[in-house]
Design an enzyme around this catalytic site. Structure first.
Site: not given
Length: 329
Positions: A25-27, A108, A195, A134, A83
């Protein structure tokens, strides 16, 4: 030309009779969960014991379960923890709770592509990768729009994986902007390359080198910061909104001429070769092995480098200047 899928191309009803477990329940987790719920999908949150996100998820009105329980009770399980944590979570709490015909989803492709997570043959394995953080996924959704996304099917046990993954993409609002089909391999390798070579690694080193060049030549640190870092947002926003042509239309002719005659003097063939080397390390798994090893050994080098970067001169100058910019608060 690659096909884009939009709202009219996808049936959200595919998800309406399914239970979705969002693990994390992060970004991304909060955005996926809230957008899906707003679209009428049954969503539960799966978190490990002691998670700092549990209280927030409960305050937002979600049923919070353990990762194992959420996986066992769901028809679609979306892995949205970082990840580097997915392999451990999968092995300890997800793997033995999957049932035949269930959908295991990712945002991802890293852990599937590099064989850190190896799902059983009796589940569908899919990916929906929004092309934005997010908070943006949630913010634009609440305004009636969406963030574009990539989607992929890695394993199609039920022969319905494509319609399921597209329905999920619609559920989080991505089909409002358009979703593009890819593969786990392509998404992983291009995402890591972007990235490392451009968005994070490349731009960071370019900014730092530009700053150092000016300071070493005797210019004020604050002026060097403004010219090489602070104004970056102005240019990137223009490129984001309308490509290089919008940026060049908006800047002065002097700046545009300098772009044409000096850009290639800085980004030379040596930079191209460096990018090629970075891509090869991503393709052959060298980068992934190094990152996995770094995490297994306690992240000593990673954390040391983070601390060193925090204490650089340009970082200190930036913190001081930003503290005086009331419009940033």
């Amino acid at each position: 030309m690659a096909r884009m899928y939009y709202e009219k191309d996808v049936d959200l009803e595919v998800l309406k009779n399914k239970k979705v477990a969002v693990l994390g329940y992060g970004s991304q987790g909060h955005a996926h969960a809230q957008n899906l719920r707003d679209n009428g999908v049954h969503v539960m949150i799966g978190l490990y014991d002691g998670s700092k996100s549990a209280q927030k998820a409960k305050e937002d009105g979600f049923e919070v379960k353990s990762v194992a329980e959420a996986t066992k009770e769901s028809d679609l399980t979306m892995m949205l923890m970082p990840d580097e944590k997915q392999k451990k979570v999968y092995e300890e709490s997800v793997k033995d709770n999957l049932k035949e015909g269930q959908t295991l989803a990712f945002a991802h492709g890293f852990n599937i592509h590099y064989n850190q997570v190896q799902p059983p043959e009796f589940v569908d394995v899919v990916m929906v990768a929004p092309k934005g953080p997010g908070h943006l996924v949630r913010n634009v959704f609440t305004k009636g729009s969406g963030v574009p996304a990539l989607f992929a099917v890695y394993q199609d046990h039920t022969k319905k994986a494509t319609e399921t993954v597209l329905a999920y993409a619609k559920g989080i609002g991505a089909t409002r902007a358009g979703v593009l089909e890819t593969t786990f391999k392509e998404e992983t390798e291009t995402d890591l390359f972007g990235e490392q070579s451009v968005l994070c690694g490349g731009i960071s080193e370019l900014i730092k080198l530009g700053y150092k060049t000016l300071v070493d030549a005797g210019y004020q640190k604050e002026v060097a910061y403004f010219e090489c870092l602070h104004e970056m947002k102005l240019i990137v926003d223009l490129i984001y909104e309308g490509g290089f042509e919008r940026m060049r239309y908006s800047i002065s002719d002097t700046a545009e001429y300098g772009d044409y005659v000096s850009g290639k003097r800085v980004i030379t063939d040596a930079a191209k070769q460096g990018m090629q080397n970075v891509l090869e390390d991503i393709q052959n798994g060298k980068f992934a092995k190094a990152w996995i090893k770094e995490n297994e050994e306690g992240r000593e080098n990673f954390l040391k480098t983070r601390e060193e970067e925090y204490n650089t001169e340009i970082a200190e100058v930036g913190r001081n200047l930003r503290s005086m910019m009331s419009f940033l608060k």
